[in-house]
Design an enzyme around this catalytic site. Structure first.
Site, PDB file in Angstrom:
ATOM      1  N   GLY A  31       0.836  -1.200   0.000  1.00  0.00           N
ATOM      2  CA  GLY A  31       0.000   0.000   0.000  1.00  0.00           C
ATOM      3  C   GLY A  31       0.864   1.239   0.000  1.00  0.00           C
ATOM      4  O   GLY A  31       2.043   1.170   0.356  1.00  0.00           O
ATOM      5  N   LYS A  61      -4.264  -9.466 -18.236  1.00  0.00           N
ATOM      6  CA  LYS A  61      -4.009  -9.740 -19.650  1.00  0.00           C
ATOM      7  C   LYS A  61      -3.761 -11.214 -19.948  1.00  0.00           C
ATOM      8  O   LYS A  61      -4.338 -11.782 -20.870  1.00  0.00           O
ATOM      9  CB  LYS A  61      -2.784  -8.921 -20.071  1.00  0.00           C
ATOM     10  CG  LYS A  61      -2.708  -8.674 -21.527  1.00  0.00           C
ATOM     11  CD  LYS A  61      -3.684  -7.621 -21.848  1.00  0.00           C
ATOM     12  CE  LYS A  61      -3.836  -7.292 -23.260  1.00  0.00           C
ATOM     13  NZ  LYS A  61      -4.694  -6.092 -23.355  1.00  0.00           N
ATOM     14  N   GLU A  99       4.726 -11.483  -5.727  1.00  0.00           N
ATOM     15  CA  GLU A  99       3.649 -11.647  -6.717  1.00  0.00           C
ATOM     16  C   GLU A  99       4.027 -11.137  -8.102  1.00  0.00           C
ATOM     17  O   GLU A  99       3.395 -11.511  -9.083  1.00  0.00           O
ATOM     18  CB  GLU A  99       2.363 -10.953  -6.228  1.00  0.00           C
ATOM     19  CG  GLU A  99       2.404  -9.425  -6.173  1.00  0.00           C
ATOM     20  CD  GLU A  99       3.038  -8.852  -4.914  1.00  0.00           C
ATOM     21  OE1 GLU A  99       3.819  -9.567  -4.258  1.00  0.00           O
ATOM     22  OE2 GLU A  99       2.792  -7.677  -4.605  1.00  0.00           O
ATOM     23  N   CYS A 141       5.268  -6.074   1.673  1.00  0.00           N
ATOM     24  CA  CYS A 141       5.593  -4.647   1.596  1.00  0.00           C
ATOM     25  C   CYS A 141       4.916  -3.871   2.742  1.00  0.00           C
ATOM     26  O   CYS A 141       5.284  -4.057   3.894  1.00  0.00           O
ATOM     27  CB  CYS A 141       5.236  -4.119   0.208  1.00  0.00           C
ATOM     28  SG  CYS A 141       6.087  -2.584  -0.155  1.00  0.00           S
ATOM     29  N   TYR A 142       3.882  -3.045   2.459  1.00  0.00           N
ATOM     30  CA  TYR A 142       3.175  -2.355   3.553  1.00  0.00           C
ATOM     31  C   TYR A 142       2.642  -3.394   4.537  1.00  0.00           C
ATOM     32  O   TYR A 142       2.708  -3.229   5.758  1.00  0.00           O
ATOM     33  CB  TYR A 142       2.021  -1.522   2.986  1.00  0.00           C
ATOM     34  CG  TYR A 142       1.152  -0.852   4.034  1.00  0.00           C
ATOM     35  CD1 TYR A 142       1.457   0.421   4.496  1.00  0.00           C
ATOM     36  CD2 TYR A 142       0.034  -1.503   4.569  1.00  0.00           C
ATOM     37  CE1 TYR A 142       0.667   1.041   5.463  1.00  0.00           C
ATOM     38  CE2 TYR A 142      -0.759  -0.895   5.537  1.00  0.00           C
ATOM     39  CZ  TYR A 142      -0.439   0.375   5.978  1.00  0.00           C
ATOM     40  OH  TYR A 142      -1.215   0.979   6.928  1.00  0.00           O
ATOM     41  N   HIS A 175       8.175  -7.963  -3.312  1.00  0.00           N
ATOM     42  CA  HIS A 175       6.906  -8.404  -3.894  1.00  0.00           C
ATOM     43  C   HIS A 175       7.053  -9.771  -4.576  1.00  0.00           C
ATOM     44  O   HIS A 175       7.504  -9.842  -5.713  1.00  0.00           O
ATOM     45  CB  HIS A 175       6.432  -7.378  -4.930  1.00  0.00           C
ATOM     46  CG  HIS A 175       5.981  -6.102  -4.303  1.00  0.00           C
ATOM     47  ND1 HIS A 175       4.696  -5.899  -3.862  1.00  0.00           N
ATOM     48  CD2 HIS A 175       6.661  -4.972  -4.012  1.00  0.00           C
ATOM     49  CE1 HIS A 175       4.592  -4.696  -3.332  1.00  0.00           C
ATOM     50  NE2 HIS A 175       5.769  -4.108  -3.412  1.00  0.00           N
ATOM     51  N   ASP A 204      -8.498  -7.434 -25.611  1.00  0.00           N
ATOM     52  CA  ASP A 204      -9.531  -7.463 -24.565  1.00  0.00           C
ATOM     53  C   ASP A 204     -10.935  -7.390 -25.147  1.00  0.00           C
ATOM     54  O   ASP A 204     -11.810  -8.178 -24.783  1.00  0.00           O
ATOM     55  CB  ASP A 204      -9.337  -6.298 -23.583  1.00  0.00           C
ATOM     56  CG  ASP A 204      -7.918  -6.230 -23.074  1.00  0.00           C
ATOM     57  OD1 ASP A 204      -7.255  -7.273 -23.096  1.00  0.00           O
ATOM     58  OD2 ASP A 204      -7.479  -5.135 -22.677  1.00  0.00           O
TER      59      ASP A 204
END
Ligand code: XMP
Length: 592
Positions: A50, A365, A165, A77-78, A163, A220
């Site tokens: 965050g 995506k 992720e 992280c946060y 991170h 998309d």
């Protein structure tokens, strides 16, 4: 169904964490900190990153009984800092800011999340604050050069300052997999099931109404169209393609060819180039451009819809995907990075009235592509480079001034001091571009850099130099590389005018043609700058990036001989080209 709850503290990557967990076969759900409640289905919790500092008064907290808790919690992280604070640790703000690739040393023997990995790991950092102290019963499981507590663990609590992720953390998935193993051994979530769920949802939303879809020509909207057709049938779906004049060379024609090939019916092209150019005459501010383009788009679409709805009742379908929503601050407290085309106020209004459906809005995506393949669309269509809604309009960096607004002599000296250790030189450009640092939007200057005459270019130096300059210089958020030294650059007026767009289209087509077969390039914006060099050549930037889902991106490392060849060919036509060497973060993929 067993699930892992992702507590959203407003980070850019919150949904990405959720995605990764789903990729690992466990359903995940995003929850606002104030709405969080434990229940028997929740087998693990992740605190997201965050933009705030946990030490500030209004920072997000979570009401959580740590004493009674029995399930594993991972803080990122946060979230890592908040978790550390909740268990009695301390957080400091300081000099040790890190953005981009960082190397950490891990205690793999004593870690449940980092086990089975090498002790040196390449990870992705994006933070200012750091954990400076932990209670005695917590183990430090990784450190970097800048921070001692890059990761920590106890029996139930786990923290990563980096991170896991984002794909740029090389073994991030393995780390998350280790976390998921501690939560559950049931893994039965997949995209195939999600497709069925989406089709059912569309049918429920649409009932006996018709659908209208605005085809941008990108992946998309194509996947959204196919999904709608499979849900309610070809005859119930109309599609409209608005040619804004901001498309790439021959794009609108190619779109029609593609759809003819696929045997889609009910497609209408609206030529709106003149209208767009007239409306955007003299506009230079990036946010203003985006908003105006979005509004015009809705107005034209409205007109068409009105005509159509005189006959029948319609719903508007949008191919909005997740990154289009998160970066406009749709998640509470996520800082505004850019106003996305599909998120302008008119669209929000129609959304509230229930007149828009966005069937793929939860997807990234790569998931959209997977879904496209699952729906049976041809590989070549589903795997095209992404292209932004506002098109080339956000790739012409407009300027209404040929006079330098602010002086950069001091920063330029600092820049050259840093560059000197890399045997490089550089200039700060008198223009601005958007970036993202530590979950916040930046709108700062790019700098152009080059190697001193006797030095051969190499990517290792460029990468280290790029992150060092951006971490050290507050006025610079993006670096571009020039194969040749740059002596003088003049700021010129530049607007969204047909001749400029045509010139950009030519350079873009040339560069795309040159790089066509390079599969590592995920997307390659080509940007026109309001700058001319000493030989009066207009400056362009090519930005080939490697990515997976647009949430993070690294720079494609082009062979320098090839880059030299491309540059001289471009120069033959009276232009010149720089090469963007900024990862995301701190840069965004597009410049505006
Ligand atoms: P950034 O520049 O934010 O871009 O790193 C992430 C991805 O999103 C695309 N992009 C857009 N797509 N409308 C869109 O439909 C927009 O306004 C928009 N802006 C950026 C960008 O090309 C990249 O793939």
């Amino acid at each position: 169904m067993k699930k892992i709850a992702i507590i959203d503290f407003g980070g850019q990557y919150t949904h990405l964490i959720a995605r990764r967990i789903r990729d690992l076969g466990v359903y995940s759900e995003i929850v606002h900190p104030k709405d969080f409640e434990t229940n028997k289905d929740i087998v693990g919790v992740i605190f997201s990153g965050g933009p705030q500092s946990v030490n500030t008064e209004d920072a997000f907290r979570i009401n959580f009984d740590m004493g009674k808790n029995k399930i594993p919690i991972l803080g990122i992280c946060y979230g890592h800092q908040l978790l550390a604070k909740m268990i009695g640790g301390e957080i400091e703000s300081g000099e040790n800011k890190e953005y981009g690739f960082t190397s950490i040393t891990c205690d793999i023997e004593n870690s449940k999340l980092l086990k089975d990995l090498n002790s040196k790991q390449k990870v992705w950092m994006s933070h200012g604050d750091f954990v400076s102290r932990l209670p005695p019963d917590f183990k430090i499981t990784a450190s970097s050069d800048s921070i001692k507590i890059a990761a920590f663990e106890s029996e139930k609590y786990f923290g990563f300052q980096f991170h896991p992720e984002v794909t740029h953390t090389e073994n991030g998935m393995k780390m998350l997999d280790n976390f998921v193993k501690l939560c559950t051994n049931e893994r039965n979530w997949n995209v195939k099931n999600f497709k069925e769920q989406l089709i059912t949802e569309i049918r429920e939303q649409v009932r006996d109404r018709k659908l209208v879809l605005l085809l941008s020509g990108g992946v998309d909207s194509l996947v959204a169209l196919e999904l709608c057709i499979q849900a309610v049938g070809n005859e119930n779906v109309h599609s409209i393609h608005i040619d804004t004049g901001f498309m790439r060379q021959n794009e609108s024609r190619e779109i029609m060819d593609h759809f003819a090939e696929l045997n889609f019916k009910n497609i209408k092209i609206i030529e709106a180039e003149d209208l767009y150019l007239e409306e955007l005459k003299g506009v230079t501010d990036p946010e203003e451009k985006r908003k105006m383009i979005g509004k015009l788009f809705v107005d034209i679409a409205n007109e068409e819809l009105t005509k159509l709805s005189q006959k029948e009742e319609f719903l508007l379908v949008q191919g909005t995907i997740y990154p289009d929503t998160i970066e406009s601050g749709a998640t509470d407290k996520a800082a505004l990075i850019k106003t996305h085309h599909n998120r302008v106020s008119e669209i929000e209004k129609m959304l509230k009235e229930g007149k828009i459906i966005e069937p793929i809005r939860e997807l990234y995506k790569d998931e959209v592509r997977k879904l496209g393949e699952e729906l049976g669309l041809p590989y070549k269509l589903v795997h095209r480079h992404p292209f932004p809604g506002p098109g080339l309009a956000i790739r012409v960096i407009c300027s209404n001034s040929s006079v330098l607004q602010d002086e950069h002599q001091k920063e330029e000296k600092q820049l050259n001091k840093i560059l000197d250790e890399f045997q490089m030189e550089g200039k700060i450009l008198p223009i601005k571009s958007v970036g993202v640092q530590g979950d916040f939007r930046t709108y700062h200057h790019p700098a152009v850099v080059w190697f001193k005459e006797t030095v051969s270019p190499n990517w290792k130096t460029i990468n280290v130099c790029s992150s060092k300059v951006i971490n050290k210089l507050e006025t610079v958020n993006r670096l571009v590389f020039s194969i040749n030294p740059v002596d003088d650059l003049q700021l010129k007026e530049l607007y969204l005018e047909k001749q400029n767009l045509d010139a950009l289209r030519k350079v873009d087509a040339f560069l795309r043609n040159k790089t066509d077969g390079i599969s590592e390039i995920w997307q390659m914006p080509v940007v026109q700058l309001p700058l001319r060099d000493s030989q009066n050549r207009l400056c362009y930037v090519m930005r080939p990036v490697c990515s997976f889902d647009a949430m993070s991106a690294s720079v494609y490392e082009m062979d320098f001989e090839f880059l030299k060849e491309i540059t001289s060919e471009i120069q033959e036509f009276g232009n010149t080209v720089f090469y963007d060497i900024t990862t995301k973060p701190p840069g965004t993929i597009e410049w505006e």
